[in-house]
Design an enzyme around this catalytic site. Structure first.
Site, PDB file in Angstrom:
ATOM      1  N   LYS A   1       0.830  -1.214   0.000  1.00 19.49           N
ATOM      2  CA  LYS A   1       0.000   0.000   0.000  1.00 19.49           C
ATOM      3  C   LYS A   1       0.863   1.263   0.000  1.00 19.49           C
ATOM      4  O   LYS A   1       0.635   2.179  -0.777  1.00 19.49           O
ATOM      5  CB  LYS A   1      -0.929   0.030   1.237  1.00 19.49           C
ATOM      6  CG  LYS A   1      -1.881  -1.138   1.356  1.00 19.49           C
ATOM      7  CD  LYS A   1      -2.759  -1.031   2.579  1.00 19.49           C
ATOM      8  CE  LYS A   1      -2.028  -1.066   3.898  1.00 19.49           C
ATOM      9  NZ  LYS A   1      -1.335  -2.327   4.227  1.00 19.49           N
TER      10      LYS A   1
ATOM     11  N   ARG B   1      -9.371   0.967   8.626  1.00 17.46           N
ATOM     12  CA  ARG B   1      -9.106  -0.443   8.978  1.00 17.46           C
ATOM     13  C   ARG B   1     -10.204  -1.069   9.811  1.00 17.46           C
ATOM     14  O   ARG B   1     -10.077  -2.216  10.226  1.00 17.46           O
ATOM     15  CB  ARG B   1      -7.798  -0.551   9.766  1.00 17.46           C
ATOM     16  CG  ARG B   1      -6.632  -0.124   8.942  1.00 17.46           C
ATOM     17  CD  ARG B   1      -5.342  -0.374   9.676  1.00 17.46           C
ATOM     18  NE  ARG B   1      -4.341   0.468   9.061  1.00 17.46           N
ATOM     19  CZ  ARG B   1      -3.128   0.079   8.781  1.00 17.46           C
ATOM     20  NH1 ARG B   1      -2.736  -1.130   9.079  1.00 17.46           N
ATOM     21  NH2 ARG B   1      -2.281   0.913   8.218  1.00 17.46           N
TER      22      ARG B   1
ATOM     23  N   ARG C   1      11.976  -6.488   5.230  1.00 17.55           N
ATOM     24  CA  ARG C   1      11.872  -5.034   5.018  1.00 17.55           C
ATOM     25  C   ARG C   1      12.703  -4.240   6.024  1.00 17.55           C
ATOM     26  O   ARG C   1      12.741  -4.548   7.196  1.00 17.55           O
ATOM     27  CB  ARG C   1      10.408  -4.613   5.165  1.00 17.55           C
ATOM     28  CG  ARG C   1      10.230  -3.102   5.160  1.00 17.55           C
ATOM     29  CD  ARG C   1       8.796  -2.702   5.081  1.00 17.55           C
ATOM     30  NE  ARG C   1       8.028  -3.045   6.264  1.00 17.55           N
ATOM     31  CZ  ARG C   1       6.749  -2.749   6.418  1.00 17.55           C
ATOM     32  NH1 ARG C   1       6.102  -2.117   5.461  1.00 17.55           N
ATOM     33  NH2 ARG C   1       6.116  -3.088   7.508  1.00 17.55           N
TER      34      ARG C   1
ATOM     35  N   ARG D   1      11.365  -2.212  11.522  1.00 21.15           N
ATOM     36  CA  ARG D   1      10.229  -1.823  12.356  1.00 21.15           C
ATOM     37  C   ARG D   1       9.966  -2.879  13.424  1.00 21.15           C
ATOM     38  O   ARG D   1      10.082  -4.061  13.154  1.00 21.15           O
ATOM     39  CB  ARG D   1       8.972  -1.644  11.484  1.00 21.15           C
ATOM     40  CG  ARG D   1       8.896  -0.279  10.850  1.00 21.15           C
ATOM     41  CD  ARG D   1       7.829  -0.144   9.807  1.00 21.15           C
ATOM     42  NE  ARG D   1       6.526  -0.683  10.145  1.00 21.15           N
ATOM     43  CZ  ARG D   1       5.437  -0.519   9.392  1.00 21.15           C
ATOM     44  NH1 ARG D   1       5.518   0.191   8.278  1.00 21.15           N
ATOM     45  NH2 ARG D   1       4.293  -1.049   9.742  1.00 21.15           N
TER      46      ARG D   1
ATOM     47  N   ARG E   1      -0.624  -8.997  13.136  1.00 21.74           N
ATOM     48  CA  ARG E   1      -1.166  -8.023  12.177  1.00 21.74           C
ATOM     49  C   ARG E   1      -2.013  -8.720  11.113  1.00 21.74           C
ATOM     50  O   ARG E   1      -3.036  -8.188  10.680  1.00 21.74           O
ATOM     51  CB  ARG E   1      -0.019  -7.242  11.516  1.00 21.74           C
ATOM     52  CG  ARG E   1       0.590  -6.220  12.469  1.00 21.74           C
ATOM     53  CD  ARG E   1       1.981  -5.844  12.053  1.00 21.74           C
ATOM     54  NE  ARG E   1       2.025  -5.066  10.842  1.00 21.74           N
ATOM     55  CZ  ARG E   1       3.114  -4.948  10.082  1.00 21.74           C
ATOM     56  NH1 ARG E   1       4.223  -5.580  10.401  1.00 21.74           N
ATOM     57  NH2 ARG E   1       3.083  -4.207   9.013  1.00 21.74           N
TER      58      ARG E   1
HETATM   59  P1  AP5 Z   1       4.865  -1.618   1.830  1.00 17.55           P
HETATM   60  O1  AP5 Z   1       4.643  -0.733   0.658  1.00 17.55           O
HETATM   61  O2  AP5 Z   1       5.566  -1.038   3.029  1.00 17.55           O
HETATM   62  O3  AP5 Z   1       3.495  -2.345   2.255  1.00 17.55           O
HETATM   63  P2  AP5 Z   1       2.300  -1.837   3.137  1.00 17.55           P
HETATM   64  O4  AP5 Z   1       1.084  -2.511   2.617  1.00 17.55           O
HETATM   65  O5  AP5 Z   1       2.301  -0.338   3.209  1.00 17.55           O
HETATM   66  O6  AP5 Z   1       2.731  -2.520   4.503  1.00 17.55           O
HETATM   67  P3  AP5 Z   1       2.786  -1.942   5.973  1.00 17.55           P
HETATM   68  O7  AP5 Z   1       3.441  -3.018   6.811  1.00 17.55           O
HETATM   69  O8  AP5 Z   1       3.433  -0.595   6.034  1.00 17.55           O
HETATM   70  O9  AP5 Z   1       1.287  -1.835   6.270  1.00 17.55           O
HETATM   71  P4  AP5 Z   1       0.605  -1.876   7.597  1.00 17.55           P
HETATM   72  O10 AP5 Z   1      -0.748  -1.608   7.158  1.00 17.55           O
HETATM   73  O11 AP5 Z   1       0.780  -3.093   8.434  1.00 17.55           O
HETATM   74  O12 AP5 Z   1       1.424  -0.780   8.437  1.00 17.55           O
HETATM   75  P5  AP5 Z   1       1.186   0.761   8.676  1.00 17.55           P
HETATM   76  O13 AP5 Z   1       2.481   1.433   8.710  1.00 17.55           O
HETATM   77  O14 AP5 Z   1       0.172   1.291   7.733  1.00 17.55           O
HETATM   78  O15 AP5 Z   1       5.643  -2.902   1.301  1.00 17.55           O
HETATM   79  C1  AP5 Z   1       6.089  -3.910   2.203  1.00 17.55           C
HETATM   80  C2  AP5 Z   1       7.480  -4.411   1.742  1.00 17.55           C
HETATM   81  O16 AP5 Z   1       7.339  -5.073   0.502  1.00 17.55           O
HETATM   82  C3  AP5 Z   1       8.500  -3.278   1.507  1.00 17.55           C
HETATM   83  O17 AP5 Z   1       9.776  -3.698   1.884  1.00 17.55           O
HETATM   84  C4  AP5 Z   1       8.424  -3.035  -0.005  1.00 17.55           C
HETATM   85  O18 AP5 Z   1       9.650  -2.554  -0.516  1.00 17.55           O
HETATM   86  C5  AP5 Z   1       8.097  -4.433  -0.508  1.00 17.55           C
HETATM   87  N1  AP5 Z   1       7.269  -4.444  -1.718  1.00 17.55           N
HETATM   88  C6  AP5 Z   1       6.244  -3.607  -2.033  1.00 17.55           C
HETATM   89  N2  AP5 Z   1       5.695  -3.971  -3.202  1.00 17.55           N
HETATM   90  C7  AP5 Z   1       6.361  -5.087  -3.632  1.00 17.55           C
HETATM   91  C8  AP5 Z   1       6.254  -5.934  -4.767  1.00 17.55           C
HETATM   92  N3  AP5 Z   1       5.339  -5.730  -5.726  1.00 17.55           N
HETATM   93  N4  AP5 Z   1       7.106  -6.988  -4.856  1.00 17.55           N
HETATM   94  C9  AP5 Z   1       8.042  -7.217  -3.899  1.00 17.55           C
HETATM   95  N5  AP5 Z   1       8.201  -6.430  -2.807  1.00 17.55           N
HETATM   96  C10 AP5 Z   1       7.370  -5.386  -2.672  1.00 17.55           C
HETATM   97  O19 AP5 Z   1       0.538   0.738  10.134  1.00 17.55           O
HETATM   98  C11 AP5 Z   1       1.337   0.375  11.247  1.00 17.55           C
HETATM   99  C12 AP5 Z   1       0.491   0.325  12.503  1.00 17.55           C
HETATM  100  O20 AP5 Z   1      -0.088   1.630  12.773  1.00 17.55           O
HETATM  101  C13 AP5 Z   1      -0.710  -0.628  12.461  1.00 17.55           C
HETATM  102  O21 AP5 Z   1      -0.340  -1.973  12.762  1.00 17.55           O
HETATM  103  C14 AP5 Z   1      -1.569  -0.015  13.582  1.00 17.55           C
HETATM  104  O22 AP5 Z   1      -1.077  -0.305  14.856  1.00 17.55           O
HETATM  105  C15 AP5 Z   1      -1.387   1.482  13.347  1.00 17.55           C
HETATM  106  N6  AP5 Z   1      -2.388   2.014  12.405  1.00 17.55           N
HETATM  107  C16 AP5 Z   1      -2.148   2.631  11.209  1.00 17.55           C
HETATM  108  N7  AP5 Z   1      -3.298   2.994  10.626  1.00 17.55           N
HETATM  109  C17 AP5 Z   1      -4.294   2.588  11.462  1.00 17.55           C
HETATM  110  C18 AP5 Z   1      -5.711   2.663  11.399  1.00 17.55           C
HETATM  111  N8  AP5 Z   1      -6.349   3.209  10.358  1.00 17.55           N
HETATM  112  N9  AP5 Z   1      -6.416   2.146  12.428  1.00 17.55           N
HETATM  113  C19 AP5 Z   1      -5.810   1.600  13.510  1.00 17.55           C
HETATM  114  N10 AP5 Z   1      -4.464   1.497  13.638  1.00 17.55           N
HETATM  115  C20 AP5 Z   1      -3.726   1.987  12.606  1.00 17.55           C
END
Ligand code: AP5
Length: 215
Positions: free
Chosen positions: A13, A88, A127, A156, A167
């Site tokens: 994402k 979410r 990552r 992270r 997660r």
């Molecule tokens: P990446 O682009 O980082 O993927 P992502 O879907 O953004 O994954 P995240 O782990 O960041 O999502 P998340 O939703 O768990 O965490 P967030 O920070 O939003 O890609 C992942 C890896 O794959 C990278 O290394 C990238 O280079 C690689 N990659 C990408 N595309 C690829 C491809 N096509 N092929 C190969 N490799 C690829 O949230 C963190 C925490 O914050 C949550 O757990 C929660 O505690 C809190 N939080 C955030 N938003 C909310 C909400 N709305 N409600 C409640 N809690 C929330």
């Protein structure tokens, strides 16, 4: 245009949000990035969120809805936004709808990035992210330098195996119902196959947006 990006952790994402934001000329709003910045800055919001984030649990809806209200009422999002991981739970989807209706807007598109669990675990386990600009990298060790801003790459805390498992479970139980909620509210969720190269996935997302845009 307001575009909501859904998908499990590691689906790409954040990676795709940056690309779509640049292409469409609207900002990316990632609640994960906003919360990590609050944790780093030691704010009240950051202190409240830290424990949930480290375990891989969701931060309470009230905190997220406060962030969404702030950002959607800011001049920075006047032309729209890519909302990365900002919805979410069903109460968050409802709350965002109310916030947007108050300013005469609505969600225009919902994209769901779809990848199987084995690939997600592989991506998250490998990552590192820049502690400055949050750019994610694969195959780079913690301590290396970010190509974009010169910041330091770190692992992270929620990319540890136990937090990754949690997660994925949280996604299945709390976030997957948001897909049905949007479908029930006549907002088609556009499913994107997010397996493949980053360029391929961007191509599919752009194509899905373009195809639907002219309906
Ligand atoms: P990446 O682009 O980082 O993927 P992502 O879907 O953004 O994954 P995240 O782990 O960041 O999502 P998340 O939703 O768990 O965490 P967030 O920070 O939003 O890609 C992942 C890896 O794959 C990278 O290394 C990238 O280079 C690689 N990659 C990408 N595309 C690829 C491809 N096509 N092929 C190969 N490799 C690829 O949230 C963190 C925490 O914050 C949550 O757990 C929660 O505690 C809190 N939080 C955030 N938003 C909310 C909400 N709305 N409600 C409640 N809690 C929330």
């Amino acid at each position: 245009m307001i575009i909501v990006l859904l998908g499990p952790p590691g689906a790409g994402k954040g990676t795709q949000a940056d690309r779509l934001a640049a292409r469409l000329g609207i900002p990316k709003i990632a609640t994960g990035d906003v919360l990590r910045a609050a944790v780093r800055d030691g704010t009240k919001r950051g202190k409240e969120a830290k424990g949930y984030m480290d375990r891989g649990d969701l931060v309470p809806d009230s905190v997220i809805l406060g962030i969404l209200q702030d950002v959607m009422n800011s001049p920075a999002t006047a032309k729209g936004a890519i909302l990365d991981g900002a919805v979410r739970t069903v109460p968050q989807a409802e709350g965002l709808g109310i916030t947007l209706a108050e300013i005469g807007k609505k969600v225009n598109k919902v994209l769901l990035f779809d990848v199987d669990d084995d690939e997600l675990v592989k991506r998250l386990g490998g990552r590192t992210v820049c502690e400055g600009c949050q750019t994610p990298y694969m195959g780079r060790e913690p301590g290396a330098t970010c190509e974009k801003c010169g910041g330091k790459l770190v692992r992270r805390k929620d990319d540890e195996p136990e937090a990754i498992r949690n997660r994925l479970e949280v996604y299945r139980t709390q976030t997957a119902p948001v897909i049905d909620w949007y479908n029930d509210h006549k907002m088609e969720v556009l499913k994107i196959d997010a397996d493949g190269t980053v360029d391929e996935v961007t191509g599919r997302a752009v194509e899905a947006l373009g195809r639907e845009w002219h309906k």
